[in-house]
Design a protein around this motif. Structure first.
Motif, mmCIF file in Angstrom:
data_model
loop_
_atom_site.group_PDB
_atom_site.id
_atom_site.type_symbol
_atom_site.label_atom_id
_atom_site.label_comp_id
_atom_site.label_asym_id
_atom_site.label_seq_id
_atom_site.Cartn_x
_atom_site.Cartn_y
_atom_site.Cartn_z
ATOM 1 N N GLU A 3 0.831 -1.218 0.000
ATOM 2 C CA GLU A 3 0.000 0.000 0.000
ATOM 3 C C GLU A 3 0.862 1.264 0.000
ATOM 4 O O GLU A 3 0.522 2.251 -0.644
ATOM 5 C CB GLU A 3 -0.958 0.001 1.191
ATOM 6 N N LYS A 6 2.168 1.782 -3.554
ATOM 7 C CA LYS A 6 1.083 2.289 -4.396
ATOM 8 C C LYS A 6 0.862 3.784 -4.164
ATOM 9 O O LYS A 6 0.697 4.550 -5.121
ATOM 10 C CB LYS A 6 -0.216 1.539 -4.100
ATOM 11 N N GLN A 10 1.336 6.841 -6.991
ATOM 12 C CA GLN A 10 0.247 7.763 -7.318
ATOM 13 C C GLN A 10 0.699 9.211 -7.185
ATOM 14 O O GLN A 10 0.334 10.059 -7.992
ATOM 15 C CB GLN A 10 -0.964 7.505 -6.432
ATOM 16 N N PHE A 38 0.902 -6.272 -7.510
ATOM 17 C CA PHE A 38 1.454 -4.946 -7.805
ATOM 18 C C PHE A 38 1.499 -4.695 -9.310
ATOM 19 O O PHE A 38 1.108 -3.632 -9.784
ATOM 20 C CB PHE A 38 2.853 -4.834 -7.194
ATOM 21 N N TRP A 41 -1.997 -4.046 -10.611
ATOM 22 C CA TRP A 41 -2.439 -2.725 -10.188
ATOM 23 C C TRP A 41 -1.757 -1.632 -11.012
ATOM 24 O O TRP A 41 -2.402 -0.665 -11.424
ATOM 25 C CB TRP A 41 -2.140 -2.530 -8.695
ATOM 26 N N CYS A 42 -0.463 -1.776 -11.260
ATOM 27 C CA CYS A 42 0.269 -0.777 -12.050
ATOM 28 C C CYS A 42 -0.313 -0.643 -13.447
ATOM 29 O O CYS A 42 -0.522 0.468 -13.934
ATOM 30 C CB CYS A 42 1.750 -1.144 -12.144
ATOM 31 N N SER A 45 -3.741 1.012 -13.236
ATOM 32 C CA SER A 45 -3.696 2.415 -12.832
ATOM 33 C C SER A 45 -2.923 3.305 -13.797
ATOM 34 O O SER A 45 -3.289 4.460 -13.996
ATOM 35 C CB SER A 45 -3.063 2.537 -11.442
#
Length: 62
Positions: A3, A6, A10, A38, A41-42, A45
């Motif tokens: 977290e 991340k 961001q 990860f 998510w990358c 995002s």
């Protein structure tokens, strides 16, 4: 740790050089079990804005 990494990505996503540097650090800090999550998510995002950088550090899924 996941977290935290991340959150950092961001915050620096506006600058491709900072993003790349923090991505490298994040990959080093994370446990192997966290890396697949990860990676997903990358791409979810930042896939549109930073795909070339992501492809440099993650193997593309075929």
């Amino acid at each position: 740790m996941l977290e935290y990494v991340k959150t950092i990505l961001q915050k620096v996503s506006f600058n491709k050089h900072l993003f790349e540097r923090e991505l490298i650090k994040g990959i080093r800090y994370l446990m192997p079990a966290e890396l697949e999550e990860f990676k997903d998510w990358c791409y979810d995002s930042f896939g549109l804005s930073h795909r070339p950088i992501l492809n440099r550090y993650f193997r593309p899924a075929y």
